[in-house]
Design a protein around this motif. Structure first.
Motif, mmCIF file in Angstrom:
data_model
loop_
_atom_site.group_PDB
_atom_site.id
_atom_site.type_symbol
_atom_site.label_atom_id
_atom_site.label_comp_id
_atom_site.label_asym_id
_atom_site.label_seq_id
_atom_site.Cartn_x
_atom_site.Cartn_y
_atom_site.Cartn_z
ATOM 1 N N MET A 19 69.808 67.200 51.507
ATOM 2 C CA MET A 19 71.013 67.473 50.710
ATOM 3 C C MET A 19 72.270 67.150 51.505
ATOM 4 O O MET A 19 73.220 66.548 50.968
ATOM 5 C CB MET A 19 71.039 68.925 50.274
ATOM 6 N N GLY A 21 72.542 64.993 53.838
ATOM 7 C CA GLY A 21 72.674 63.543 53.870
ATOM 8 C C GLY A 21 73.239 63.005 52.567
ATOM 9 O O GLY A 21 74.144 62.161 52.560
ATOM 10 N N PHE A 22 72.746 63.554 51.452
ATOM 11 C CA PHE A 22 73.211 63.068 50.147
ATOM 12 C C PHE A 22 74.695 63.337 49.961
ATOM 13 O O PHE A 22 75.438 62.503 49.460
ATOM 14 C CB PHE A 22 72.409 63.762 49.045
ATOM 15 N N LEU A 23 75.123 64.510 50.438
ATOM 16 C CA LEU A 23 76.517 64.868 50.201
ATOM 17 C C LEU A 23 77.454 64.224 51.208
ATOM 18 O O LEU A 23 78.627 64.025 50.914
ATOM 19 C CB LEU A 23 76.684 66.387 50.246
ATOM 20 N N MET A 24 76.995 63.904 52.379
ATOM 21 C CA MET A 24 77.932 63.468 53.417
ATOM 22 C C MET A 24 77.939 61.979 53.655
ATOM 23 O O MET A 24 78.985 61.419 53.946
ATOM 24 C CB MET A 24 77.627 64.195 54.718
ATOM 25 N N ARG A 25 76.793 61.347 53.581
ATOM 26 C CA ARG A 25 76.764 59.930 53.899
ATOM 27 C C ARG A 25 77.349 59.123 52.757
ATOM 28 O O ARG A 25 77.223 59.484 51.593
ATOM 29 C CB ARG A 25 75.320 59.481 54.175
ATOM 30 N N ARG A 26 78.044 58.021 53.119
ATOM 31 C CA ARG A 26 78.679 57.209 52.078
ATOM 32 C C ARG A 26 77.836 56.008 51.684
ATOM 33 O O ARG A 26 78.065 55.407 50.667
ATOM 34 C CB ARG A 26 80.048 56.738 52.558
ATOM 35 N N MET A 31 71.938 57.583 50.985
ATOM 36 C CA MET A 31 71.911 58.653 50.004
ATOM 37 C C MET A 31 70.587 58.665 49.258
ATOM 38 O O MET A 31 70.021 59.718 48.959
ATOM 39 C CB MET A 31 73.062 58.499 49.010
#
Lengths: 100, 642
Positions: A19, A21-26, A31
């Motif tokens: 989660m 990673g999904f929220l932070m990586r662009r 993602m």
């Protein structure tokens, strides 16, 4: 014998890493991988509980999740390719067409 | 006597026919339904008169209008001597005015509308006079007010006409407010609105008082004065007379019918109809007499200097209505109704003659621009001369008998009657003067208008002059039914009305009766002679007088500044409240605030919500995750706590 809560901790940690990673990586590919991590975190929980409760339904559900994840990965990657053809970027900050 | 139902019904049918078919089908023929209907009503009214003479009267409810607990009102007709007289006056004048209008309004683009309103007015007036209860009277009262408004503002494109219509309506509201309260008070007191039970039981309440903010007021006096408020408005008495002169903006036949012969006399009719109530209250009677007497003189003084031909006659009407109230106020109701009846003919005639003059002068109203019309329009001249002689009170003509009876009754009644007798006699002098001033300025001397107008001068067509001649017969002969006994006649009129209206007997010698009569004839002749000197012999006198007494002249010319006074204390404050408080605050701030504020708030809220949907995928994810955590936390708390 490894106690149940270890598995549960592992599952939770994998889910949270996914989660985060999904929220932070662009990067959209990252993602995507993060989503897979979240799904697998859930799978670990399901399998562990299935084993603990001596109930196969948990494992059946896990197989189902893996199948759905595979399909989702196929569709998702297709979308990413289609997107990349139109816009030469994999950066989600720049893809804001869904704005209301 | 069921046929009486048709008397108001026929004009109502004519109204609907003209409203529905007038514009599309009838057009220039729109006068037919109205004239035929009013003619039919007139024939039936004559039949009613004969039935009543033969002793047949009627008081019958025909339809239950409102029924709520103990509040019960019917549509019903009371046909008695008073109603019969009013029916004759209303239908004959209305019929002649309808016929006259065919010529006067010829070619007007609102022709069907005009006749529709005129018929609606006739219907309303007939409902008013035939009513057997106060609520139906009130209905007729308001309906004639509405028709008056519609017809004054008939040429509504003209600013002054629509303003005058509004003024008439609004000024009447002041009086009608009191009238409405009076009707409510009658119901509260008597538990009924029918005339008969109210009049029969009124003496029981003679010493009852009501407390108004600590002031003990006699109940009957209060009812009588509240009803009189309505009469003051409708009959243009002081201080609510201001609307009538402005009402002259309407077509002239309307002025003749509504603002001279019928509607404005509704107040007198009402007071006479309620005479059992008024008789119980000497205070109210004195008020009626004094208001009538003062108005008679007041309006006559204004009429002395006005130059607008119709306004002179309008002030004359106010003055004559004052006479009628004066008569009612001294208890001589039948004399008041007698004057109402004779006045209807000679005043309608004066107005229709003025209309004929306007017709020839292409709408010119200023008498200073007329003169010498005698040669061009002989029928109009002679009929108007007769009407003026009649209103001045020259013996033998209608106005003489009724005015003389009023003045004699006032004198004989004593007390406040003597005061109003003096006022009335002075007004009679002025009446003769201004009536002949009007005749001399209009018909004698040299023509003072433009060349163009001179070429246009012509006598009116027969459809207009025949009603003039018929009314002229009324202006001469209407009074012969009430010749005083000292002239060897018999007051048939007063005797006819005696079952309805108390006929007072005075302890006054014949010598005094001769004296009052001689005095009223003398002042009439003096008035006419003075007018002749002023406007025929030496025309410089009026100008010199105006220069000599500029203050008096200015006050009279400006009608005692009553309009200006009302403008200051009523109109301006009302406009101020309406513009700055009602419009500026309530409308603009409160109502528009809510109406515009609510959508603005929703729009703002939407704009805020839009910011959430920014298209950034990870924000959505964040919100979703937060939601899931919140729900999970709640579930956890519930599971652990429960």
């Amino acid at each position: 014998m490894i106690p149940l809560h270890w598995y549960l901790w592992l599952g939770s940690v994998v889910f949270c890493i996914g989660m985060a990673g999904f929220l932070m990586r662009r990067n959209i590919i990252i993602m995507f991988l993060s989503i897979e991590l979240m799904l697998n975190g859930v799978n670990i929980n399901l399998v562990a509980l299935s084993h603990y409760m001596q109930d196969l339904r948990g494992q059946v559900l896990t197989l189902m999740v893996i199948a759905v994840a595979a399909a989702e990965a196929a569709v998702g990657l297709a979308i990413v390719i289609a997107l990349f053809r139109n816009r030469p970027t994999v950066h989600v900050d720049e893809i804001t067409e869904m704005k209301g | 006597m069921e046929y009486v139902l048709w008397i108001p019904l026929l004009p109502l049918i004519a109204f609907w026919v003209n409203i529905l078919l007038g514009k599309g089908v009838l057009r220039g023929q729109a006068h037919w339904p109205s004239v035929l209907a009013v003619g039919g009503s007139m024939v039936l009214a004559v039949r009613v008169l004969f039935d009543v003479i033969h002793g047949q009267t009627m008081n019958q409810d025909i339809y239950t209008w409102i029924l709520s607990d103990n509040f019960r009102v019917s549509v019903g007709f009371l046909i008695d001597q008073l109603t019969a007289v009013m029916l004759i006056v209303v239908t004959t004048v209305s019929f002649l005015v309808h016929v006259y209008s065919i010529g006067y309004m010829h070619g007007d683009k609102g022709y069907p509308r005009y006749f529709a309103y005129l018929s609606l007015f006739t219907f309303s007036m007939l409902m008013l006079v035939m009513s057997n209860n106060f609520l139906q009277l009130y209905f007729g009262w308001e309906a004639v007010g509405l028709c008056s408004y519609l017809l004054i503002g008939y040429w509504y494109e003209k600013r002054s006409a629509s303003d005058a219509g509004k003024k008439a309506f609004i000024v009447n509201r002041f009086g009608d407010f009191g009238f409405g309260l009076g009707v409510i008070l009658i119901f509260v007191t008597f538990g009924s609105l029918h005339y008969m039970p109210v009049f029969e039981r009124a003496p029981e309440f003679i010493s009852r008082t009501v407390n108004i903010y600590g002031l003990e007021v006699n109940l009957i006096t209060l009812i009588a004065l509240l009803l009189f408020c309505g009469a003051v408005g409708k009959s243009a008495q002081l201080p609510l007379h201001v609307w009538l002169p402005d009402a002259m903006e309407g077509p002239t036949p309307v002025s003749a019918l509504i603002h001279a012969a019928t509607m404005v006399t509704a107040g007198v009719f009402m007071v006479a109809r309620c005479s059992p109530i008024y008789d119980l209250s000497p205070t109210a009677m004195a008020v009626v007499a004094v208001v009538g007497g003062v108005t008679a003189l007041f309006a006559a003084t204004i009429a002395l200097v006005q130059n607008d031909i119709k306004r002179v006659i309008a002030y004359s009407t106010i003055s004559q209505l004052g006479y009628m109230f004066l008569a009612c106020g001294v208890g001589a109701y039948s004399a008041g109704i007698f004057h109402l009846y004779t006045h209807a003919y000679f005043k309608a005639l004066l107005f229709l003659c003025a209309g004929s003059v306007m017709h020839a002068m292409a709408g010119e109203l200023d008498m200073q621009k007329m003169g010498g019309l005698k040669r061009y329009m002989p029928v109009t001249y002679w009929t108007m001369l007769v009407a003026s002689l009649s209103i001045s009170g020259i013996p033998g003509l209608a106005g003489f008998f009724s005015k003389d009876e009023i003045l004699f009754s006032a004198y004989a009644a004593g007390g406040v009657g003597r005061v109003v007798w003096v006022l009335g006699t002075l007004a009679a002098l002025l009446t003769a003067f201004y009536s002949f001033r009007l005749i001399y300025l209009t018909f004698h001397g040299e023509f003072r208008g433009t060349e163009e107008q001179r070429h246009h001068l012509h006598e009116s067509p027969p459809v207009m002059t025949v009603p003039l001649i018929l009314l002229c017969i009324g202006a001469v002969g209407a009074g012969w039914v009430g010749i005083p006994e000292i002239l060897g006649g018999k007051n048939h009129f007063g005797e006819f009305l005696s079952p309805v209206l108390r006929h007072p007997h005075y302890e006054v010698s014949h010598a005094e009766e001769w004296m009052t009569m001689a005095l009223s004839v003398t002042v009439a002749v003096v008035g006419i002679v003075v007018a002749t000197v002023f406007y025929i012999k030496d025309t410089s006198i009026p100008v010199r007088l105006a220069r000599r007494f500029p203050f008096i002249y200015r006050v009279l010319w400006n009608k005692y500044y009553v309009d200006e006074f009302y403008n200051l204390i009523v109109v301006r404050p009302t406009l101020f409240v309406a513009n700055s408080i009602i419009e500026g605050f309530t409308d603009r701030k409160v109502i528009e605030g809510i109406v515009n504020g609510l959508p603005a708030f929703v729009g703002w809220l939407g704009a805020q919500m839009r910011k959430v949907q920014n298209g950034v995928l990870q924000h959505y994810g964040m919100i979703m995750a937060t939601g899931v955590f919140v729900i999970l936390a709640l579930l956890l708390v519930k599971v652990l706590g429960g």
